[in-house]
Enzyme design. Structure first.
Site, PDB file in Angstrom:
ATOM      1  N   ALA A 111       0.631  -1.200   0.010  1.00  0.00           N
ATOM      2  CA  ALA A 111      -0.054   0.041   0.080  1.00  0.00           C
ATOM      3  C   ALA A 111       0.817   1.211   0.159  1.00  0.00           C
ATOM      4  O   ALA A 111       1.996   1.299   0.421  1.00  0.00           O
ATOM      5  CB  ALA A 111      -0.861  -0.047   1.226  1.00  0.00           C
ATOM      6  N   GLY A 125       0.342  -5.557   0.729  1.00  0.00           N
ATOM      7  CA  GLY A 125      -1.037  -5.450  -0.262  1.00  0.00           C
ATOM      8  C   GLY A 125      -0.433  -6.136  -1.545  1.00  0.00           C
ATOM      9  O   GLY A 125      -1.515  -6.921  -2.090  1.00  0.00           O
ATOM     10  N   GLU A 143      -1.007  -9.750  -0.971  1.00  0.00           N
ATOM     11  CA  GLU A 143      -2.415 -10.025  -0.685  1.00  0.00           C
ATOM     12  C   GLU A 143      -3.185  -9.887  -2.043  1.00  0.00           C
ATOM     13  O   GLU A 143      -4.171 -10.888  -2.219  1.00  0.00           O
ATOM     14  CB  GLU A 143      -3.170  -9.152   0.361  1.00  0.00           C
ATOM     15  N   GLU A 196       3.690  -6.057   7.508  1.00  0.00           N
ATOM     16  CA  GLU A 196       2.817  -4.844   8.203  1.00  0.00           C
ATOM     17  C   GLU A 196       2.934  -4.733   9.634  1.00  0.00           C
ATOM     18  O   GLU A 196       2.950  -3.550  10.000  1.00  0.00           O
ATOM     19  CB  GLU A 196       1.430  -5.124   7.998  1.00  0.00           C
TER      20      GLU A 196
END
Length: 260
Positions: free
Chosen positions: A67, A111, A114, A134
């Protein structure tokens, strides 16, 4: 064809590539990029020529490095409950009616990892790495990371990767079942095309319903999962494609599926 600011969409035969086009920031995933991904998927959903969607990053250094940290820094707790966030986008990708492939051509972190896990199949270049770092930011992987990783590789390995923020090699990712194949970068596109060709040779309605049965069945008890499976099969037994598929097998010819 729509022109996007942070992604590029390329069509090659029955394949569509959604390319995250921010190599200068390792293809980070901002809210703008996520919105464009959803817009592209909506467009491709209605393109009858496209049978499979492939995600990759621009260049060979990053698939997607996570992100946008500046945007993360500005978010508050209630922002996580708003529609259109990363978790919701990845849920949409996981349930997308056409098969999806993650072409992991560089690091897939946070991300990005993911995003890859939300795809149906993951193929990785031998130099790439994957990880969920994270916790270094005092947050958790919340775009499906704690849940999809556990379902893909098991609780023990998921806890290890997440708590340690561990970056794993392509080979280890294959060993633990996080990806399907590891190939040299120069061969990755050919492997993606070969894999997609195998999927596209199958009945498209069967592919769609197999995805539904697997995803829904994995979240319920066995008896309910088996009923989902049976109902999906009942739907397929009412289709022209099922009749064509069985007839083609008996007649020793290639089937012609019409999604009917």
């Amino acid at each position: 064809m729509t022109i996007y600011e942070t992604i590029v969409v390329e069509r090659e035969g029955n394949l569509a590539y959604i390319i995250i086009n921010l190599p200068e920031v390792r293809n980070r995933l901002s809210k703008e990029t996520l919105a464009e991904i959803v817009e592209a998927l909506e467009e491709l959903k209605n393109d009858r020529e496209v049978g499979c969607v492939v995600f990759r990053g621009q260049g060979d250094k990053a698939f997607a490095a996570g992100a946008d940290i500046n945007q993360l820094n500005a978010r508050q707790s209630l922002d996580m409950l708003q529609a259109g966030g990363m978790q919701e986008v990845y849920d949409y990708i996981e349930s997308y009616e056409k098969p999806t492939i993650a072409m992991i051509n560089g690091v897939a972190l946070g991300g990005g990892c993911e995003l890859a896990m939300a795809c149906d199949i993951r193929l990785i270049a031998d130099h790439a790495r994957m990880g969920l770092p994270e916790l270094n930011l005092s947050i958790i992987p919340s775009a499906g990371g704690t849940q999809r990783l556990t379902r893909l590789v098991g609780k023990g390995k998921a806890i290890e990767m997440i708590l340690l923020g561990k970056f794993i090699s392509a080979e280890e990712a294959k060993q633990i079942g996080l990806v399907s194949e590891v190939v040299p970068l120069a061969d990755l596109k050919a492997k993606v095309e070969e894999t997609a060709k195998q999927i596209l040779a199958k009945g498209p309605l069967a592919v769609k319903l197999a995805k539904i049965a697997i995803h829904l069945g994995s979240d319920v008890d066995m008896k309910t999962g088996l009923m989902i499976e049976r109902l999906a099969q009942a739907v397929l037994f009412s289709t022209e494609d099922k009749t064509e598929g069985t007839a083609a097998f008996i007649e020793k010819r290639k089937p012609v599926f019409l999604s009917k």
